[in-house]
Motif scaffolding. Structure first.
Motif, short mmCIF file in Angstrom:
data_model
loop_
_atom_site.label_atom_id
_atom_site.label_comp_id
_atom_site.label_asym_id
_atom_site.label_seq_id
_atom_site.Cartn_x
_atom_site.Cartn_y
_atom_site.Cartn_z
N ALA A 24 17.34 7.06 10.09
CA ALA A 24 18.36 5.91 10.59
C ALA A 24 19.35 6.82 11.55
CB ALA A 24 19.01 5.00 9.66
N SER A 25 19.77 7.93 10.78
CA SER A 25 20.72 8.62 11.45
C SER A 25 20.72 9.54 12.65
CB SER A 25 21.39 9.56 10.27
OG SER A 25 22.12 9.01 9.20
N ALA A 26 19.03 9.98 12.45
CA ALA A 26 18.62 10.65 13.41
C ALA A 26 17.79 10.40 14.76
CB ALA A 26 17.55 11.88 12.90
N ALA A 27 17.56 9.03 14.34
CA ALA A 27 16.68 8.32 15.12
C ALA A 27 17.00 8.35 16.87
CB ALA A 27 16.24 6.97 14.95
N ARG A 154 9.14 13.57 17.95
CA ARG A 154 8.42 13.09 16.65
C ARG A 154 8.63 11.86 16.12
NH1 ARG A 154 9.61 16.72 12.61
NH2 ARG A 154 10.37 18.40 13.75
N MET A 155 9.50 11.07 17.06
CA MET A 155 9.61 9.62 16.98
C MET A 155 9.11 8.70 17.77
SD MET A 155 13.28 9.58 14.87
CE MET A 155 13.61 10.63 13.71
N ASN A 156 8.28 9.36 18.81
CA ASN A 156 7.54 8.75 19.94
C ASN A 156 6.23 8.98 20.52
OD1 ASN A 156 8.07 6.49 21.89
ND2 ASN A 156 8.84 8.06 23.46
N THR A 157 5.37 9.64 19.22
CA THR A 157 4.23 9.74 19.49
C THR A 157 3.14 8.99 19.06
OG1 THR A 157 4.74 12.30 19.44
CG2 THR A 157 2.40 11.83 19.04
N ILE A 158 3.53 8.26 17.71
CA ILE A 158 2.70 7.49 17.18
C ILE A 158 3.67 6.53 16.24
CG2 ILE A 158 0.44 8.72 16.88
CD1 ILE A 158 1.36 9.38 14.04
N ASN A 159 3.19 5.52 15.59
CA ASN A 159 4.26 4.64 15.07
C ASN A 159 4.37 5.22 13.47
OD1 ASN A 159 4.38 2.86 17.21
ND2 ASN A 159 3.02 1.22 16.21
N ALA A 160 4.95 6.28 13.47
CA ALA A 160 5.28 7.08 12.48
C ALA A 160 6.24 8.49 12.80
CB ALA A 160 4.12 7.81 11.56
N GLY A 210 11.66 19.35 34.99
CA GLY A 210 12.40 18.22 34.26
C GLY A 210 11.78 17.28 33.28
N TRP A 211 10.40 17.54 33.06
CA TRP A 211 9.93 16.95 31.88
C TRP A 211 10.61 17.17 30.51
CZ3 TRP A 211 7.53 17.75 27.44
CH2 TRP A 211 6.78 16.83 26.66
N SER A 212 10.82 16.22 29.69
CA SER A 212 11.28 16.42 28.50
C SER A 212 10.75 15.29 27.57
CB SER A 212 13.01 16.19 28.34
OG SER A 212 13.41 15.99 27.32
N THR A 213 10.37 15.50 26.43
CA THR A 213 9.96 14.60 25.32
C THR A 213 11.16 13.55 24.97
OG1 THR A 213 10.89 15.84 23.39
CG2 THR A 213 8.49 16.58 24.04
N VAL A 214 12.18 13.80 25.25
CA VAL A 214 13.32 12.61 25.00
C VAL A 214 12.93 11.50 25.99
CG1 VAL A 214 15.84 11.94 25.19
CG2 VAL A 214 15.01 14.43 24.53
N ASP A 215 12.52 11.54 27.18
CA ASP A 215 12.35 10.62 27.95
C ASP A 215 10.79 10.45 28.45
OD1 ASP A 215 12.39 12.53 29.84
OD2 ASP A 215 14.07 12.15 30.73
N ALA A 216 10.08 11.29 28.07
CA ALA A 216 8.53 11.05 28.68
C ALA A 216 8.11 9.78 27.76
CB ALA A 216 7.85 12.35 28.28
N PRO A 217 7.03 9.49 28.43
CA PRO A 217 6.28 8.19 27.93
C PRO A 217 5.46 8.61 26.49
CG PRO A 217 5.41 8.37 29.99
CD PRO A 217 6.21 9.67 29.82
N GLY A 218 5.66 7.74 25.52
CA GLY A 218 5.40 7.64 24.21
C GLY A 218 4.04 7.35 24.05
N GLY A 219 3.32 7.78 22.70
CA GLY A 219 1.94 7.57 22.49
C GLY A 219 1.61 6.17 22.56
#
Length: 342
Positions: A24-27, A154-160, A210-219
């Motif tokens: 919850a704190s890191a999401a 790690r929080m936007n690749t799959i639903n885990a 400019g690509w970054s996992t923070v704003d790239a499309p998720g799984g």
């Protein structure tokens, strides 16, 4: 003839985890909609320090397992490393690097890069080696996941929530407990590209500027694209996922000369309780005899999920001698199951 092709069992476990972090704190550091992540039900995940890589975690777990078994590294006949994330280097063998960390040489090594099921069907490769090499008696299997946050969110690749961890097991011929019974696996390659990273390989070595996992499309967005926004097709794909898991478990049972009723515990990927129940309920296994209560405190540790949960269950006394545990998992396009008799 049904039954094990070789008598071997797990004599010890070793574990290594990244630092515990509160979901919850890191999401909010990973996604713009943290509530979506929190609603998956994960409480804690493991994040390795920046200077701790997969080889470090694997070696730590391996040393612990060897110490617990009273086995020296130079007594090993085989070292198998199963990884489920980006390797530390290209043109590089992580299994050989692990052997170097353990200060052994002239030992057989095998590197598995088969995703989240690698720890499950890695047991088969150990059994195969011991079956074909009568002079081999002792093997080390390590499953490790260390997320490269440059390549994956790690929080936007799959639903885990993806976690950093390693688990090691020492397997010995004729060990009387935690015996390997059978492994079944098969591949359906149609959707093998579903979770691929599109750069870093020979086709696209460098990410877009400019690509970054923070704003790239998720799984999940990639899954929707794969199925063309057709909810019926997507729903059928998700249903098939569970049907195939039951099929591969039945296949392992057939090889072991057992039936579904003989299975007392089920350990799946560290997924939501709903997903784990979808596999357990058709087998008549209550949720209390799965990894559903362990998953929220570990997150999804890739190939390490099932062996970590098995080790914890055994250490807690939740699995009785003679119980049959089904370990099962999915990689992209690959289904696998292994049966263990405690």
């Amino acid at each position: 003839m049904a039954g094990p092709i070789v008598d071997l069992g797990i004599s010890s476990f070793g574990f290594a985890y990244g630092e515990d972090r509160d979901v919850a704190s890191a999401a909010g550091d990973y996604v713009a909609n943290p509530e979506r992540v929190i609603n998956w039900g994960f409480r804690t995940f493991h994040r390795a320090a920046d200077d701790v890589q997969a080889t470090d975690l694997a070696a730590e777990a391996a040393r612990q397992a060897l110490d617990r078994a009273g086995v020296s590294a130079d007594a090993l006949d085989l070292v198998v490393l199963a990884t489920s994330d980006m390797p530390e280097y290209s043109y590089w063998d992580g299994a050989a690097a692990l052997a170097r960390e353990l200060k052994i040489e002239r030992t057989q090594t095998l590197l598995l890069n088969e995703g989240c099921g690698g720890g499950v069907h890695g047991l088969y490769y150990v059994a195969s080696t011991l079956a074909t090499q009568p002079d081999a008696d002792t093997a080390l299997l390590v499953a490790v996941n260390r997320v490269s946050e440059f390549h994956r969110n790690r929080m936007n690749t799959i639903n885990a929530v993806l976690s950093d961890a390693a688990v090691a097991v020492v397997l010995r011929r004729d060990h009387p407990a935690n015996r390997w019974l059978a492994t079944e696996q098969f591949t359906e390659p149609e959707h093998c590209d579903l979770l691929r990273v599109d750069f870093g390989g020979a086709v696209n070595p460098v990410p877009p500027q400019g690509w970054s996992t923070v704003d790239a499309p998720g799984g999940h967005e990639r899954i929707r694209e794969q199925f063309g926004g057709d909810p019926r097709t997507l729903r059928r794909f998700l249903e098939t996922r569970y049907e195939r898991l039951l099929e591969v478990i039945d296949g392992a049972c057939g090889r072991a000369g057992l039936g579904r009723d003989d299975i007392t515990h089920l350990i799946y990927l560290n997924d939501s309780a709903t997903s784990i129940a979808a596999v357990a309920e058709p087998l008549g296994i209550p949720l209390a005899r799965t990894n559903a209560d362990l998953a929220p405190d570990h997150g999804h540790m890739g190939a390490a999920d099932q062996l970590v949960s098995l080790g914890v269950r055994l250490e807690n006394g939740d699995v009785a001698p003679g119980d049959v545990v089904a370990l099962c998992g999915i990689s992209t396009g690959r289904w696998c199951a292994t049966l263990i008799r405690a």
